[in-house]
Design a protein around this motif. Structure first.
Motif, mmCIF file in Angstrom:
data_model
loop_
_atom_site.group_PDB
_atom_site.id
_atom_site.type_symbol
_atom_site.label_atom_id
_atom_site.label_comp_id
_atom_site.label_asym_id
_atom_site.label_seq_id
_atom_site.Cartn_x
_atom_site.Cartn_y
_atom_site.Cartn_z
ATOM 1 N N ALA A 121 0.842 -1.199 0.000
ATOM 2 C CA ALA A 121 0.000 0.000 0.000
ATOM 3 C C ALA A 121 0.878 1.251 0.000
ATOM 4 O O ALA A 121 1.933 1.296 0.657
ATOM 5 C CB ALA A 121 -0.906 -0.003 1.225
ATOM 6 N N ARG A 122 0.469 2.253 -0.733
ATOM 7 C CA ARG A 122 1.215 3.509 -0.772
ATOM 8 C C ARG A 122 1.046 4.238 0.555
ATOM 9 O O ARG A 122 -0.081 4.371 1.056
ATOM 10 C CB ARG A 122 0.707 4.383 -1.915
ATOM 11 C CG ARG A 122 1.471 5.705 -2.075
ATOM 12 C CD ARG A 122 0.815 6.576 -3.127
ATOM 13 N NE ARG A 122 1.452 7.878 -3.199
ATOM 14 C CZ ARG A 122 2.348 8.219 -4.111
ATOM 15 N NH1 ARG A 122 2.696 7.345 -5.052
ATOM 16 N NH2 ARG A 122 2.889 9.428 -4.117
ATOM 17 N N PRO A 123 2.139 4.725 1.148
ATOM 18 C CA PRO A 123 2.026 5.454 2.417
ATOM 19 C C PRO A 123 1.157 6.700 2.270
ATOM 20 O O PRO A 123 1.122 7.327 1.203
ATOM 21 C CB PRO A 123 3.476 5.829 2.742
ATOM 22 C CG PRO A 123 4.320 4.878 1.951
ATOM 23 C CD PRO A 123 3.542 4.588 0.709
ATOM 24 N N ALA A 124 0.482 7.054 3.350
ATOM 25 C CA ALA A 124 -0.392 8.225 3.311
ATOM 26 C C ALA A 124 0.404 9.521 3.216
ATOM 27 O O ALA A 124 -0.026 10.491 2.592
ATOM 28 C CB ALA A 124 -1.281 8.250 4.558
ATOM 29 N N ALA A 125 1.578 9.562 3.853
ATOM 30 C CA ALA A 125 2.412 10.767 3.850
ATOM 31 C C ALA A 125 3.847 10.374 3.525
ATOM 32 O O ALA A 125 4.366 9.371 4.031
ATOM 33 C CB ALA A 125 2.348 11.466 5.208
ATOM 34 N N LEU A 126 4.494 11.179 2.692
ATOM 35 C CA LEU A 126 5.860 10.891 2.263
ATOM 36 C C LEU A 126 6.814 11.952 2.794
ATOM 37 O O LEU A 126 6.450 13.119 2.969
ATOM 38 C CB LEU A 126 5.940 10.863 0.726
ATOM 39 C CG LEU A 126 4.963 9.961 -0.020
ATOM 40 C CD1 LEU A 126 5.224 10.040 -1.510
ATOM 41 C CD2 LEU A 126 5.070 8.531 0.474
ATOM 42 N N ARG A 127 8.040 11.543 3.040
ATOM 43 C CA ARG A 127 9.094 12.495 3.381
ATOM 44 C C ARG A 127 9.563 13.194 2.110
ATOM 45 O O ARG A 127 9.353 12.705 0.990
ATOM 46 C CB ARG A 127 10.250 11.783 4.060
ATOM 47 C CG ARG A 127 9.860 10.980 5.290
ATOM 48 C CD ARG A 127 9.397 11.865 6.442
ATOM 49 N NE ARG A 127 10.505 12.564 7.037
ATOM 50 C CZ ARG A 127 11.262 12.056 8.035
ATOM 51 N NH1 ARG A 127 10.986 10.830 8.500
ATOM 52 N NH2 ARG A 127 12.251 12.736 8.551
ATOM 53 N N SER A 128 10.196 14.334 2.257
ATOM 54 C CA SER A 128 10.598 15.125 1.104
ATOM 55 C C SER A 128 11.874 14.584 0.473
ATOM 56 O O SER A 128 12.635 13.828 1.090
ATOM 57 C CB SER A 128 10.816 16.582 1.512
ATOM 58 O OG SER A 128 11.972 16.691 2.345
ATOM 59 N N ALA A 129 12.120 15.001 -0.762
ATOM 60 C CA ALA A 129 13.347 14.604 -1.451
ATOM 61 C C ALA A 129 14.575 15.127 -0.723
ATOM 62 O O ALA A 129 15.609 14.451 -0.653
ATOM 63 C CB ALA A 129 13.321 15.111 -2.892
ATOM 64 N N ALA A 130 14.479 16.332 -0.174
ATOM 65 C CA ALA A 130 15.611 16.904 0.560
ATOM 66 C C ALA A 130 15.927 16.077 1.806
ATOM 67 O O ALA A 130 17.087 15.830 2.131
ATOM 68 C CB ALA A 130 15.303 18.348 0.939
ATOM 69 N N GLU A 131 14.874 15.627 2.498
ATOM 70 C CA GLU A 131 15.083 14.783 3.675
ATOM 71 C C GLU A 131 15.696 13.447 3.282
ATOM 72 O O GLU A 131 16.563 12.911 3.986
ATOM 73 C CB GLU A 131 13.762 14.571 4.408
ATOM 74 C CG GLU A 131 13.219 15.806 5.097
ATOM 75 C CD GLU A 131 11.844 15.566 5.694
ATOM 76 O OE1 GLU A 131 11.646 15.872 6.888
ATOM 77 O OE2 GLU A 131 10.953 15.070 4.967
ATOM 78 N N ALA A 132 15.260 12.905 2.150
ATOM 79 C CA ALA A 132 15.797 11.632 1.683
ATOM 80 C C ALA A 132 17.273 11.766 1.334
ATOM 81 O O ALA A 132 18.086 10.892 1.647
ATOM 82 C CB ALA A 132 15.007 11.153 0.467
ATOM 83 N N ARG A 133 17.641 12.870 0.708
ATOM 84 C CA ARG A 133 19.045 13.075 0.346
ATOM 85 C C ARG A 133 19.919 13.175 1.595
ATOM 86 O O ARG A 133 20.997 12.579 1.663
ATOM 87 C CB ARG A 133 19.190 14.339 -0.497
ATOM 88 C CG ARG A 133 20.622 14.611 -0.948
ATOM 89 C CD ARG A 133 20.700 15.878 -1.793
ATOM 90 N NE ARG A 133 22.084 16.162 -2.131
ATOM 91 C CZ ARG A 133 22.738 15.648 -3.163
ATOM 92 N NH1 ARG A 133 22.109 14.804 -3.959
ATOM 93 N NH2 ARG A 133 23.995 15.960 -3.385
ATOM 94 N N ALA A 134 19.448 13.891 2.600
ATOM 95 C CA ALA A 134 20.216 14.031 3.840
ATOM 96 C C ALA A 134 20.371 12.679 4.535
ATOM 97 O O ALA A 134 21.443 12.352 5.051
ATOM 98 C CB ALA A 134 19.532 15.037 4.756
ATOM 99 N N ALA A 135 19.291 11.876 4.552
ATOM 100 C CA ALA A 135 19.359 10.567 5.194
ATOM 101 C C ALA A 135 20.307 9.637 4.443
ATOM 102 O O ALA A 135 21.061 8.871 5.056
ATOM 103 C CB ALA A 135 17.959 9.956 5.256
ATOM 104 N N ALA A 136 20.283 9.705 3.117
ATOM 105 C CA ALA A 136 21.174 8.860 2.323
ATOM 106 C C ALA A 136 22.628 9.272 2.521
ATOM 107 O O ALA A 136 23.519 8.414 2.612
ATOM 108 C CB ALA A 136 20.799 8.950 0.849
ATOM 109 N N LEU A 137 22.881 10.571 2.588
ATOM 110 C CA LEU A 137 24.248 11.065 2.759
ATOM 111 C C LEU A 137 24.859 10.542 4.049
ATOM 112 O O LEU A 137 26.053 10.206 4.107
ATOM 113 C CB LEU A 137 24.241 12.597 2.752
ATOM 114 C CG LEU A 137 25.598 13.294 2.714
ATOM 115 C CD1 LEU A 137 26.355 12.915 1.446
ATOM 116 C CD2 LEU A 137 25.415 14.807 2.807
#
Length: 286
Positions: free
Chosen positions: A202-218
């Motif tokens: 199921a698709r999540p109701a709320a997604l984190r932002s691309a900027a947050e994803a980049r910081a987490a990946a870094l």
């Protein structure tokens, strides 16, 4: 573009389609296999019983754009096979007197076509342009009464074969490795068709932002590695162990795909859960 596990998984399936060269919905690509509301579906027949209700393979042989002469060929009884993902399929083969399969098809127990492979496809003939290959691929699908995919396909060469791929996407988000593939000779003769449709969570109701994803990946990168480009959403499988293998028997998760490179230049990709930014897996070339 580097080879992802999704693409490597697809290439495991392709030998069935491109047997001599390199070897890789119902009518259309269905949206997904997430839960839907509505009345309870009827109980499906056991796969072995369903095999007896499928159209004979000889009817498929005759419906091809270049029909296969079935004189002297034997239609084997349908056999039940189970893929690595756990999906059950019924395989039908049309063989010659020597036992060589000239036509092999796989269907779901419900009758949906998932793959078709034709042996001894000739190489002769003038090579088609990209536009010609796309048109011929659509004609092959239409000859089998499959709903035609929309959009612009990706066309590539594999040995002396041509692969026309319409990638699957769900609400604009790509499902890497899924889609409709038509494999042909350079002149447009059919080699095979493959339709891949993974189950989706199921698709999540709320997604984190691309900027947050980049910081987490870094924060997860090893010393010397760096990120490139903009994070993009995609439906991915969970990574197993080191992450370069996938758990194909589980539904795909919506993830942020963040690309980068190791210090030595090797490309990498980090997959983070789109809602929680937890690590789902890595994608790299050894």
């Amino acid at each position: 573009m580097f080879d992802s596990p999704c693409i490597r998984r697809t290439r495991v399936l392709l030998p069935l389609l491109i047997a001599a060269a390199c070897a890789a919905p119902t009518g259309a690509l269905a949206p997904s296999r997430t839960q839907a509301t509505g009345p309870e579906p009827s109980t499906p027949l056991p796969a072995r019983d369903a095999a007896a209700l499928l159209p004979p393979i000889t009817s498929i042989a005759g419906a091809l754009l270049e029909p296969l002469n079935t004189a002297g060929l034997l239609a084997e009884p349908g056999s039940l096979i189970t893929l690595e993902s756990g999906e059950e399929r019924i395989e039908q083969r049309l063989v010659n007197a020597g036992g060589v399969a000239l036509l092999t098809i796989q269907r779901t127990p419900g009758g949906d076509l998932r793959s078709l492979a034709r042996a001894n496809t000739p190489y002769a003939g003038a090579a088609l342009s990209s536009a010609g290959l796309r048109s011929r691929a659509l004609l092959h699908l239409a000859s089998l009464r499959l709903t035609l995919p929309r959009g612009t396909p990706i066309i590539s060469s594999v040995a002396e074969r041509r692969v026309v791929l319409w990638e699957r996407s769900v609400n604009g988000v790509p499902v890497p490795g899924d889609g409709t593939r038509v494999v042909m000779s350079a002149s447009g003769a059919l080699v095979g068709i493959a339709i891949e449709e993974s189950a989706l969570a199921a698709r999540p109701a709320a997604l984190r932002s691309a900027a947050e994803a980049r910081a987490a990946a870094l924060a997860l990168l090893p010393t010397g590695a760096s990120l490139v480009g903009v994070p993009r959403l995609g439906w991915v499988h969970h990574g197993a162990m080191a992450g370069d293998e996938e758990l194909l028997d589980t539904p795909r998760q919506l993830a942020w795909r963040v690309r980068g490179a190791f210090a030595d230049g090797r490309p990498l990709e980090v997959h983070l859960d789109a809602a929680r930014l937890t690590l789902l897996g890595w994608d790299w070339v050894r």
